[in-house]
Design a protein around this motif. Structure first.
Motif, mmCIF file in Angstrom:
data_model
loop_
_atom_site.group_PDB
_atom_site.id
_atom_site.type_symbol
_atom_site.label_atom_id
_atom_site.label_comp_id
_atom_site.label_asym_id
_atom_site.label_seq_id
_atom_site.Cartn_x
_atom_site.Cartn_y
_atom_site.Cartn_z
ATOM 1 N N CYS A 76 0.786 -1.123 -0.170
ATOM 2 C CA CYS A 76 -0.017 0.059 -0.190
ATOM 3 C C CYS A 76 0.887 1.223 -0.026
ATOM 4 O O CYS A 76 1.916 1.152 1.004
ATOM 5 C CB CYS A 76 -0.978 0.041 1.083
ATOM 6 S SG CYS A 76 -2.091 1.462 1.490
ATOM 7 N N ASP A 77 0.616 2.246 -0.863
ATOM 8 C CA ASP A 77 1.055 3.466 -0.830
ATOM 9 C C ASP A 77 1.293 4.374 0.227
ATOM 10 O O ASP A 77 2.094 5.163 0.489
ATOM 11 C CB ASP A 77 0.917 4.334 -1.990
ATOM 12 C CG ASP A 77 1.173 3.721 -3.583
ATOM 13 O OD1 ASP A 77 2.257 2.690 -3.417
ATOM 14 O OD2 ASP A 77 0.630 3.858 -4.626
ATOM 15 N N ARG A 78 0.100 3.921 1.094
ATOM 16 C CA ARG A 78 0.085 4.859 2.168
ATOM 17 C C ARG A 78 0.663 4.145 3.650
ATOM 18 O O ARG A 78 1.381 4.675 4.295
ATOM 19 C CB ARG A 78 -1.321 5.235 2.740
ATOM 20 C CG ARG A 78 -1.779 6.574 1.823
ATOM 21 C CD ARG A 78 -3.154 6.584 1.907
ATOM 22 N NE ARG A 78 -3.142 7.900 2.932
ATOM 23 C CZ ARG A 78 -4.396 8.198 3.462
ATOM 24 N NH1 ARG A 78 -5.634 7.793 2.959
ATOM 25 N NH2 ARG A 78 -4.459 9.009 4.335
ATOM 26 N N CYS A 79 0.106 3.010 3.902
ATOM 27 C CA CYS A 79 0.400 2.177 5.238
ATOM 28 C C CYS A 79 1.591 1.089 4.996
ATOM 29 O O CYS A 79 1.866 0.486 5.882
ATOM 30 C CB CYS A 79 -0.855 1.768 5.874
ATOM 31 S SG CYS A 79 -1.423 0.067 4.972
ATOM 32 N N ASP A 80 1.909 0.837 3.695
ATOM 33 C CA ASP A 80 2.858 0.013 3.306
ATOM 34 C C ASP A 80 2.349 -1.767 3.748
ATOM 35 O O ASP A 80 3.324 -2.517 3.624
ATOM 36 C CB ASP A 80 4.256 -0.054 4.443
ATOM 37 C CG ASP A 80 5.397 -0.264 3.683
ATOM 38 O OD1 ASP A 80 5.408 -0.630 2.267
ATOM 39 O OD2 ASP A 80 6.450 -0.733 4.250
ATOM 40 N N ARG A 81 1.112 -1.738 4.033
ATOM 41 C CA ARG A 81 0.760 -3.253 4.066
ATOM 42 C C ARG A 81 1.080 -3.875 2.757
ATOM 43 O O ARG A 81 0.571 -3.396 1.762
ATOM 44 C CB ARG A 81 -0.756 -3.060 4.309
ATOM 45 C CG ARG A 81 -1.375 -4.587 4.536
ATOM 46 C CD ARG A 81 -2.888 -4.385 4.935
ATOM 47 N NE ARG A 81 -3.108 -3.775 6.290
ATOM 48 C CZ ARG A 81 -3.661 -2.851 6.758
ATOM 49 N NH1 ARG A 81 -4.480 -2.208 5.764
ATOM 50 N NH2 ARG A 81 -3.758 -2.206 7.773
ATOM 51 N N PHE A 82 1.431 -5.244 2.992
ATOM 52 C CA PHE A 82 1.491 -5.842 1.618
ATOM 53 C C PHE A 82 -0.004 -6.356 1.196
ATOM 54 O O PHE A 82 -0.714 -6.903 1.895
ATOM 55 C CB PHE A 82 2.065 -7.425 1.906
ATOM 56 C CG PHE A 82 2.421 -8.157 0.851
ATOM 57 C CD1 PHE A 82 3.123 -7.612 -0.473
ATOM 58 C CD2 PHE A 82 1.679 -9.282 0.710
ATOM 59 C CE1 PHE A 82 3.295 -8.549 -1.265
ATOM 60 C CE2 PHE A 82 1.958 -10.193 -0.528
ATOM 61 C CZ PHE A 82 2.748 -9.835 -1.543
ATOM 62 N N ILE A 83 -0.140 -6.137 -0.172
ATOM 63 C CA ILE A 83 -1.505 -6.623 -0.703
ATOM 64 C C ILE A 83 -1.230 -7.814 -1.284
ATOM 65 O O ILE A 83 -0.775 -8.226 -2.535
ATOM 66 C CB ILE A 83 -2.165 -5.465 -1.489
ATOM 67 C CG1 ILE A 83 -2.014 -4.135 -0.829
ATOM 68 C CG2 ILE A 83 -3.132 -5.863 -2.253
ATOM 69 C CD1 ILE A 83 -2.400 -2.756 -1.590
#
Length: 117
Positions: free
Chosen positions: A8-15
């Protein structure tokens, strides 16, 4: 376009799967500056939509409703939806600076859209 960074470009969570993320496009009113590699997790996209609001007012900033022109606003939309929200300069900077992929961060005092150059 191939996206190699699936965070994610905001929270860096892997999608991990397509349904868990939203691809988006943004540009400052000029096609040559278009970035279609944006990716947000579903939670961050939902938060962004809340901030932007449900309607997409024509020639107005989605956040503050200030009048904007095509080349003096940031256009933002999902890849699968051509209708854009527009953001005035202060809200464009706020949005862009929240993206982990925007480095260096923009200075709201000196920020100018490319058409102003």
């Amino acid at each position: 376009m191939t996206i190699t960074d699936l965070h994610c470009d905001r929270c860096d969570r892997f999608i991990s799967e397509p349904a868990a993320g939203v691809r988006f496009v943004y540009h400052p009113g000029r096609a040559q500056f278009r970035d279609s590699s944006g990716l947000l997790c579903a939670r961050c996209w939902d938060e962004l939509e809340l901030w932007l609001g449900p309607d997409r007012p024509l020639r107005r900033c989605a956040v503050c409703r200030e009048e904007v022109t095509r080349e003096q606003s940031l256009h933002l939309h999902r890849v699968d939806d051509a209708q854009s929200w527009r953001l005035c300069a202060p809200h464009a900077v706020e949005f862009l600076n929240r993206l982990r992929t925007v480095e260096p961060k923009l200075d709201p005092v000196t920020f100018r859209f490319p058409a102003q150059e």
